[in-house]
Write an enzyme that holds these catalytic residues in place. Structure first.
Site, PDB file in Angstrom:
ATOM      1  N   GLU A   1      69.012  40.801  78.428  1.00 45.22           N
ATOM      2  CA  GLU A   1      69.781  41.750  77.686  1.00 45.22           C
ATOM      3  C   GLU A   1      68.974  42.225  76.346  1.00 45.22           C
ATOM      4  O   GLU A   1      68.288  41.505  75.721  1.00 45.22           O
ATOM      5  CB  GLU A   1      70.913  40.950  77.171  1.00 45.22           C
TER       6      GLU A   1
ATOM      7  N   CYS B   1      75.293  37.194  73.021  1.00 49.01           N
ATOM      8  CA  CYS B   1      74.231  36.987  73.829  1.00 49.01           C
ATOM      9  C   CYS B   1      74.458  36.307  75.250  1.00 49.01           C
ATOM     10  O   CYS B   1      74.942  35.233  74.902  1.00 49.01           O
ATOM     11  CB  CYS B   1      73.230  36.176  72.789  1.00 49.01           C
TER      12      CYS B   1
HETATM   13  S1  SF4 Z   1      72.068  30.088  70.470  1.00 44.94           S
HETATM   14 FE1  SF4 Z   1      70.836  28.251  71.256  1.00 44.94          FE
HETATM   15  S2  SF4 Z   1      71.157  28.152  73.765  1.00 44.94           S
HETATM   16 FE2  SF4 Z   1      71.766  30.437  72.838  1.00 44.94          FE
HETATM   17  S3  SF4 Z   1      69.914  31.608  72.984  1.00 44.94           S
HETATM   18 FE3  SF4 Z   1      69.845  30.802  70.766  1.00 44.94          FE
HETATM   19  S4  SF4 Z   1      68.851  28.679  70.873  1.00 44.94           S
HETATM   20 FE4  SF4 Z   1      69.124  29.435  73.032  1.00 44.94          FE
END
Ligand code: SF4
Length: 366
Positions: free
Chosen positions: A89, A347
């Site tokens: 993404e 995300c």
């Molecule tokens: S929040 Fe944690 S699990 Fe999600 S992409 Fe970032 S580092 Fe990786």
């Protein structure tokens, strides 16, 4: 074969040297100023060199598999398909006078933060520096091809992405060599021409990676996902805390920024507020105790829950109390809402949705 987007200007100069180092400039201009997908068509390149480079190089452009534009704030979310079919993404975020692109650094992520969609996928593979640069060029081409989107936001014709945040899929410091290489390419003046200060690398607290990155690029901006200050709570939310306890990370940063002695610089602290988990006064005081002495800006982000989750976003009053507490304690603090809420811009959401859909289609086909 080498990817043009994965090649630094210095490397290209060396490869062009048998003919003329000036040809490196022509190729970089064609790629990064003219957005050409056929850089070897640049005028003036000798035929023999073009023939040799055609055997040595390809251009890993990546393509837009799906795009969604938010009706509310113009955020554009791209589901990007890489050469091997992997999906990542990238999110384009228009603001008043600038455009920021959020890029991915990995396909999936090994860190398994408990509130994160990408974390649930596990790590599928690392991105190359070229695949990181390709996200920027894909977004820049998209902006140029969408005059209406620009006009609706009051942007001039030549506006382009001038800020990058590594906050998409992945923990960038788990892929630190490709990250550093991408920073070199992104900041080439004759290339994408971004400034290091306008690039922000977000980490969950990867201390070895932070040291490695800041040693090589001391001027890059750093963002730290905090989310909890006590080891027990934080390790539950973010397993990376077991390897690098947050107090060690903050101690290193205090020392680094004291040494840098630059009043303009600060660490962006991101704190996602989760109802009943980290939104009480006690936790706000924990932030104060931990961060005092470190130059920071704090963004508090109410958790945006999509689909089934054990977590829930905070009540508006709890969020306000939390923000005011930090503010009264002398911190610069902003409440930030996830952009593009109508297009699932958090995300990992789109990729996870796509994977579920693909899985259910293959089950129904079986
Ligand atoms: S929040 Fe944690 S699990 Fe999600 S992409 Fe970032 S580092 Fe990786």
């Amino acid at each position: 074969m080498k990817d043009f987007f994965d090649t630094t200007y210095a490397e290209l100069i060396e490869l062009c040297r048998p003919w003329s180092v000036q040809h490196a400039k022509a190729i970089f201009r064609s790629l990064y100023k003219d957005y050409s997908l056929e850089p070897l068509n640049a005028p003036s390149l000798p035929r023999e060199m073009v023939a040799r480079f055609s055997e040595q190089f390809y251009l890993n452009t990546a393509d837009i598999y799906q795009e969604s534009v938010s009706r509310y704030d113009g955020t554009v979310k791209f589901l990007v398909r890489l050469a091997d079919g992997a999906l990542i993404e990238a999110v384009l975020m228009p603001e008043r006078s600038r455009i920021t692109l959020c890029v991915s650094s990995q396909v999936g992520c090994a860190q398994a933060c408990s509130f994160c969609h990408t974390g649930r996928m596990g790590l599928k593979r690392q991105l190359t520096a070229g695949e990181i640069v390709a996200q920027l060029m894909l977004a820049r081409r998209w902006i140029r091809a969408h005059p209406q989107w620009r006009e609706e936001r009051g942007f001039h014709e030549k506006i382009t992405v001038n800020n990058i945040v590594f906050m998409g899929m992945g923990e960038p410091l788990d892929n630190v060599e490709a990250l550093k290489r991408s920073l070199t390419i992104l900041c080439e003046t004759i290339g994408p021409n971004l400034s290091l200060r306008k690039i922000s690398v977000s980490t969950a607290g990867h201390l070895d990676g932070i040291k490695n990155l800041l040693e090589a690029f001391p001027k890059v901006s750093l963002a730290l996902s905090l989310h909890a200050t006590q080891n027990r709570e934080r390790s539950q939310l973010m397993p990376i805390n077991r390897r690098w306890p947050i107090a060690d990370v903050i101690a290193y940063l205090k020392e680094f920024y004291a040494r840098a002695n630059d009043d303009d610089r600060s660490v962006l602290i991101q704190y996602t507020v989760i109802s009943g988990v980290n939104d009480a006064e006690e936790q706000a005081q924990g932030i104060v105790d931990l961060l005092v002495g470190l130059p920071v800006k704090i963004n508090i982000i109410p958790l945006n829950v999509v689909g089934p989750s054990q977590f829930k976003g905070p009540e508006p009053e709890a969020l306000e109390r939390f923000r005011d507490y930090l503010h009264r304690s002398g911190f610069r603090v902003m409440v930030r809402y996830s952009k593009g809420q109508d297009i699932d811009a958090a995300c990992g959401q789109l990729v996870v949705q796509h994977e579920k859909q693909a899985a259910s289609e293959s089950i129904s086909r079986a």
